[in-house]
Design an enzyme around this catalytic site. Structure first.
Site, PDB file in Angstrom:
ATOM      1  N   LEU B 217     -33.509 -16.717 -15.873  1.00 25.42           N
ATOM      2  CA  LEU B 217     -33.465 -17.446 -14.607  1.00 25.42           C
ATOM      3  C   LEU B 217     -32.096 -17.387 -13.946  1.00 25.42           C
ATOM      4  O   LEU B 217     -31.978 -17.280 -12.734  1.00 25.42           O
ATOM      5  CB  LEU B 217     -33.837 -18.912 -14.839  1.00 25.42           C
ATOM      6  CG  LEU B 217     -35.301 -19.305 -14.705  1.00 25.42           C
ATOM      7  CD1 LEU B 217     -35.434 -20.818 -14.831  1.00 25.42           C
ATOM      8  CD2 LEU B 217     -35.868 -18.850 -13.366  1.00 25.42           C
ATOM      9  N   CYS B 218     -31.042 -17.461 -14.795  1.00 23.21           N
ATOM     10  CA  CYS B 218     -29.709 -17.498 -14.196  1.00 23.21           C
ATOM     11  C   CYS B 218     -29.353 -16.148 -13.567  1.00 23.21           C
ATOM     12  O   CYS B 218     -28.608 -16.093 -12.595  1.00 23.21           O
ATOM     13  CB  CYS B 218     -28.677 -17.920 -15.224  1.00 23.21           C
ATOM     14  SG  CYS B 218     -28.912 -17.167 -16.815  1.00 23.21           S
ATOM     15  N   THR B 219     -29.896 -15.058 -14.116  1.00 25.93           N
ATOM     16  CA  THR B 219     -29.696 -13.756 -13.470  1.00 25.93           C
ATOM     17  C   THR B 219     -30.342 -13.761 -12.090  1.00 25.93           C
ATOM     18  O   THR B 219     -29.751 -13.322 -11.105  1.00 25.93           O
ATOM     19  CB  THR B 219     -30.325 -12.632 -14.325  1.00 25.93           C
ATOM     20  OG1 THR B 219     -29.700 -12.623 -15.600  1.00 25.93           O
ATOM     21  CG2 THR B 219     -30.157 -11.279 -13.663  1.00 25.93           C
ATOM     22  N   ASN B 222     -28.128 -16.119  -9.820  1.00 20.60           N
ATOM     23  CA  ASN B 222     -26.718 -15.861  -9.512  1.00 20.60           C
ATOM     24  C   ASN B 222     -26.262 -14.420  -9.552  1.00 20.60           C
ATOM     25  O   ASN B 222     -25.387 -14.036  -8.799  1.00 20.60           O
ATOM     26  CB  ASN B 222     -25.832 -16.647 -10.481  1.00 20.60           C
ATOM     27  CG  ASN B 222     -25.952 -18.111 -10.236  1.00 20.60           C
ATOM     28  OD1 ASN B 222     -25.585 -18.588  -9.183  1.00 20.60           O
ATOM     29  ND2 ASN B 222     -26.529 -18.809 -11.196  1.00 20.60           N
TER      30      ASN B 222
END
Lengths: 182, 450, 522
Positions: B217-219, B222
């Site tokens: 999810l963080c990829t 961001n």
């Protein structure tokens, strides 16, 4: 045994028109989640809530951290376990608004085992420990709330302050966080 | 066209039409299965007795219907909940442009019935889950042409639940319905046979199904690097936030796809990511698996060959898994997939638990029995069961919120709880790696219901 | 950056219909398919299934050649005949029901036997992109094989007999640019970075945010320095490099972890693999002429580029795998690779233009985009040179390969010999083995098979059981076997037309009794 298998002599009866006929056997997913739930070994900061005790596929996890930035808070996660469990991970969302680098304002949680690193050998317990760890060690390297992550990285004191402020029910920047103290 | 099922009038017609099949069903041969006896009865069985179910009327299903119809099967059922789309027409050869929007099962059945007058296909335009044991019990063979793991696991579980065991734990053969399962993806495919309770089942070999591709999810949020990251961001995060159509995302709604396309394109250009196309957006959102006519034809044919072997005994059937790939040359490989000794779906043979009197035996007594009995020696069992197809938690001590709500059951008698003779109870306990199933066996016949 | 055109991004009707296959062979592959014509000789369940597999994906057109009349038995095994067809022309009926599958496809038929057509109009067959045939007599197969070989028309001969089937591809030369390998080794040039890459990597600082490639590069430099300019080759070398990277970690940086995992597979790219070197050494590459396929001109340009100015390295593919990193550092690195790839391709394109001029050919024979595709796929290029089917029927045909294969138990080469014996039996005895009497024909077929093998100088014999089984079939065509073989053959035809994916080389044998198959080079 397979070699002896023969269809020929079999007579089949059954009702083509019956649409009913409930299933008499639990699915593999149900059997598996029952084991997971029965063997839940929760850390003392966590409790579960099953709104319908007959439904083991939908429940809530409540985490009340007793140390770290989030000490004193109360955070509710919603678990939905699908029919393809454990081939696919459960869907987990955070229902409490939280100022946290790895949880966004929609409740999405950035935890590797909930997505790309899920494996069928993992259990509900593994996820509980993973979530608990997020509150002890928020990880600014994998941010979902970029602002919170930047603050954590640049100014730990300010981050600590913001977390405490948010948990009391306050604005951080332009976002209002509801009170979530125990 | 109505089919005449009386074998006397039927057979002369068959004898000419199926001249090809008669050669291998009416002549003995050196490679035949030990149970095979060359005789016209083999084709007669196919045309008058054998009932076959095809699950899915898509890429594999259309081919399967044609194949089994020309392999002498007569009483064919097909079940599919889907309707026909334009992108089906490159391989689902029983459909034309003017069929778009109609039921796949119904159109496919009508086509086969018109083309092959010897056979009769019955369509079912619904989900497999809409039918119960009574429906599935009637078939001799089930062939699956599915693209979903969930559906495969469901039918696997259903067929396993139809398997009956004698008191000594051995399988009653008449209750066994073989599943022949085909799968394709691009130029790759596989065909396999599952003899429920006897050979590896879908759940034994779950790891053969590749997990869906997911990105952190963080990829997505961001550090997107691929066009797929941009699309997934819009799908997972932006859609929910903006909810542009006040409706859940529908991959078949061109407006929804267009919205995702435009937002993904914006995001991609913001991050200088190139290579985002409409086709890619569709592929990611709908999890599109590339598909061609040829692979479906090959895999369906392999499944139909095996169905014919199982039904006529003319040759030993596949043991039990064949993989196919014609991306580089043509390659096949057959092997015996192994049963998982602890498979939740097929190794869970219910164990009988004898109950003196269901009207005096309480749930607490049953739990005590499970803890004290030499065979079980459990520590803190959690019990659930199915009543009218719905899950019911009887008791679970390890989870506080459940314990509080179910402890009242402890003092109820099994009769009062609605548990019948032969009822299956699922029991999880720290002493067993998996949930086990016990089957209540009442020694008295009368149960007072309250 | 130019703004995207305002027209609707939605796909056209045709693109939607063929979407699931365009995802495999691309729009350029689809265009080739849509302009190709195939000829089927002898309609049968197998023939229909082959055509079905090319009509559905939208081949340009097909023509069926068959002089026979439909029988009731035909209708029982061939889905593209119906009860009304009985007594009518097989070519016509089959063509109609197949064409009904897809209005985009032109169907045609010739209601005449292949033998008479070969006699009266042999040129007819050479007007097709591909010819495919089933159920031929030995004599016709040999004649057709020779004709199509000479005229360079790719030819498939397919069989379906009882539970056995086969596909034989005859093609003089086939060139594949996009072979679509299952896994591709990335060509990263870490040991020998091109100038802009070296510059970029040297100027990039090591942080937890940079792609693992940067990490690996920096530690590789340290390793090389420590070992006097040597590159890590052995397992021990690589292990040492891995340890060096691990020791450089301060936390559990993901890019370092990825670099450690990548040590094993990241070196050694960029040099021509053996198969490609063979293509460079090929006569067609070295002796270009006015009539050669543009493929060879591009190959030559690539070879010249590699040898004369790229130190033996291939043109860069320019594909960077995904790696954990922040967007900017990844995209910047990706651009370094892409720009170099573009430069290499432009260079090679200019070379192709020069070659075209020197050969006196039109410059637009080779487009810029052809060369770019070529460069991206260069490590997987393949050239396939086949053999002539009629050679297998020469008295002098001696295949060491067949003899060797026959000695290994369970080899499906036995089935090839059995199918050959089946055909020879028909030639010599004038009927199908086992049509009426299995027992007497089994003995005769056995001696036919022995004769063929002894002609080849092979001492081995066919098993009695196999000969018996062939006679038991009595020439039966089993639908599901034809559907299996037909599906395979259809895709082989598509491979040849689209010039993508490697075709079967050159004989495929299928045994439906055991669900096994094998390929042989005959």
């Amino acid at each position: 045994m397979i070699k002896l298998f023969s269809l020929k002599q079999q007579k089949k009866d059954g009702d083509t028109n019956s649409k009913s006929g409930p299933q008499k056997k639990a699915s593999a997913a149900q059997l598996r989640i029952q084991r997971d739930i029965n063997e839940l070994n929760l850390p003392k900061t966590c409790t579960t809530d099953f709104p319908d005790p007959d439904d083991l596929l939908n429940f809530k996890l409540i985490i009340c951290p007793d140390e770290g930035f989030y000490k004193g808070g109360r955070f509710v996660f919603n678990f939905r376990v699908g029919p393809n469990y454990p081939h696919e991970p459960p869907k987990v969302k955070c229902e409490t608004q939280v100022y946290h680098p790895n949880i966004d304002l929609e409740g999405n949680v950035c935890l590797n085992i909930l997505r790309e690193d899920w494996k069928p050998v993992l259990t509900i317990n593994s996820i509980v420990y993973g979530l608990q760890y997020l509150f002890l060690e928020p990880n600014p390297e994998d941010p979902l709330n970029k602002e919170a992550a930047d603050v954590l990285q640049s100014n730990r004191r300010l981050f600590e302050h913001n977390v405490a402020k948010a948990m009391r029910g306050n604005y951080i920047g332009s976002t209002f966080f509801e009170r979530c103290l125990k | 066209m109505e089919v005449n099922n009386s074998s006397v009038e039927h057979l002369p017609q068959l004898s000419k039409r199926f001249g090809h099949l008669r050669k291998i069903t009416e002549r003995p041969g050196p490679f035949c299965h030990a149970n095979f006896s060359a005789s016209p009865e083999n084709l007669e069985f196919l045309s008058t007795t054998c009932k076959i179910l095809i699950i899915g009327a898509g890429g594999l299903g259309c081919e399967l219907l044609k194949d089994v119809a020309l392999m002498g099967f007569n009483d064919i059922h097909v079940i599919d909940m889907d309707t026909i789309e334009l992108s089906n027409l490159n391989r689902q050869f029983l459909f034309r442009k003017n069929d778009i929007g109609f039921s796949k099962a119904e159109r496919a059945a009508a086509f086969i019935n018109a083309r092959v007058p010897t056979c009769h296909v019955t369509p079912h335009f619904c989900k497999i889950q809409d039918y119960g044991e009574e429906f599935y019990r009637q078939f001799h063979i089930i062939i699956c042409g599915l693209d979903s793991v969930v559906a495969r696991r469901w039918i696997n579980g259903m067929v396993l639940s139809l398997v009956k065991y004698d008191d000594d734990g051995s399988i009653e053969q008449e209750s066994v319905i073989p599943i022949i399962d085909g799968g394709t993806e691009g130029f790759k495919g596989n065909a396999r046979i599952i003899i429920p309770g006897l050979s590896a089942c879908i759940d034994c070999t779950l790891d053969l199904f590749p997990p869906q591709v997911t990105y952190p999810l963080c990829t997505l949020a961001n550090t997107p690097r691929l066009p797929e990251h941009c699309i997934e961001y819009v799908r997972v995060i932006q859609w929910e936030k903006e909810n542009p159509f006040k409706a859940p995302l529908d991959g078949d709604d061109p407006q929804h796809i267009l919205w995702i396309y435009e937002k993904s394109l914006e995001r991609a250009s913001q991050f200088n990511i190139s290579g985002l196309s409409y086709r890619l957006v569709q592929g990611v959102i709908k999890h599109i698996i590339p598909a061609v006519a040829s692979t479906n034809a090959v895999i369906a044919a392999a499944c139909a060959t095996e169905a014919f072997k199982v039904a006529t005994n003319c040759y030993e059937f596949l043991n039990n898994y064949m993989v196919f790939n014609d991306g580089d040359g043509i390659y096949t490989y057959t092997y015996a997939a192994e049963r998982k000794p602890d498979c939740l779906a097929c190794s869970n043979i219910p164990r009988s638990v004898s109950i003196e009197d269901p009207n005096t035996t309480t749930l607490e007594d049953l739990i005590k029995q499970l803890c004290e009995d030499q065979e079980f020696q459990m520590k803190s069992p959690g019990l659930t069961t199915l009543i009218d197809g719905k899950s019911k938690t009887l008791y679970m001590s390890t989870v506080k919120s459940i314990e509080e709500r179910t402890k009242c059951n402890l003092t109820c008698s099994l009769g009062e709880l609605g548990l019948k003779d032969g009822q299956e109870i699922m029991v999880a306990d720290p002493t067993t790696p998996n949930t086990i199933i016990i089957k209540l066996k009442y020694n008295t016949n009368e149960v007072e219901m309250k | 950056m130019s703004s995207p055109s305002p027209k609707s991004p939605e796909l056209s009707e045709k693109d939607k219909k063929y979407d699931r296959q365009i995802r495999l062979w691309g729009e350029h592959g689809q265009r080739l398919l849509e302009t190709a014509n195939v000829c089927l000789i002898n309609a049968s369940a197998l023939g229909s299934e082959i055509l079905k597999g090319v009509v559905l994906p939208g081949i340009g057109g097909f023509t069926i050649v068959d002089g026979r009349i439909v029988t009731e038995e035909d209708v029982g095994s061939d889905f593209f005949l119906d009860t009304q067809s009985i007594g009518q022309s097989k070519a016509k009926c089959c063509k109609e029901l197949l064409q009904e599958l897809n209005p985009d496809v032109r169907g045609d038929y010739v209601d005449e036997s292949v033998e008479s057509l070969l006699e009266s109009r042999p040129d007819f067959f050479t007007t097709f992109k591909i010819v495919v045939a089933t159920s031929l007599s030995e004599k016709t197969l040999i004649a057709l094989s020779k004709l199509l070989w000479e005229r360079q028309v790719p030819f498939f001969y397919c069989r379906s007999l009882g539970m056995f089937g086969s596909i034989r591809l005859q093609i003089k030369e086939h060139r594949i640019v996009e072979s679509h390998p299952d896994s591709r080794q990335s060509d990263l040039r870490l040991e020998n970075p091109f100038p802009t890459l070296k510059q970029h990597l040297d100027a990039t600082n090591l942080t937890p945010k940079v792609p693992w490639l940067v990490v690996l590069y920096k530690y590789l430099q340290k390793w090389i320095e420590k070992h006097n300019g040597k590159f890590p080759r052995t397992y021990q070398d690589k292990e040492e490099l891995r340890i060096m990277i691990r020791e450089g970690m301060t936390a559990d940086e993901e890019n370092y972890e990825e670099a450690i995992r990548a040590v094993n597979s990241s070196f050694g790219g960029g040099k021509p693999p053996t198969a490609l070197q063979n293509i460079f050494d090929d006569k067609s590459c070295n002796e270009l002429n006015k009539n050669c396929n543009p493929f060879w001109i591009i190959v030559r340009a690539v070879r010249d580029f590699i040898q004369s100015e790229n130190n033996g390295y291939l043109p860069l593919a320019g594909v960077l795998p995904d790696m954990t990193a922040d967007t900017e550092s990844y995209i910047n690195l990706q651009n370094v690779y892409r720009q170099q790839a573009m430069q290499d391709a432009d260079n090679i394109f200019r070379r192709t233009q020069q070659l075209l001029r020197s050969l006196g050919l039109e410059e637009d024979l080779i487009q810029e985009e052809d060369v770019h595709l070529f460069c991206r796929e260069v490590s997987g290029l393949a050239v396939f040179r086949g053999t002539k089917i009629s050679d297998e029927y020469e008295k002098s045909y001696k295949s060491v390969h067949i003899a060797q294969e026959l000695r290994s138990p369970g080899s499906l080469i036995e089935h090839y010999v059995a199918l050959r014996a089946f055909e020879r039996f028909q030639t010599e005895l004038g009927h199908t083995p086992g049509e009426c009497n299995v027992e007497t024909d089994t003995a005769k077929l056995k001696s036919v098979a022995s004769k063929i093998l002894s002609e080849w100088g092979i001492a081995e014999t066919l098993s009695d059981d196999l000969v018996h089984e062939i006679c038991r079939f009595g020439g039966a065509e089993i639908h599901s076997v034809s559907a299996f073989v037909g599906g395979c053959a259809a895709h082989e035809i598509i491979k040849i037309i689209t010039e993508q994916y490697k075709p079967v080389n050159n004989t495929f044998i299928y045994n439906a009794i055991t669900s096994e198959s094998a390929c042989f080079k005959l």
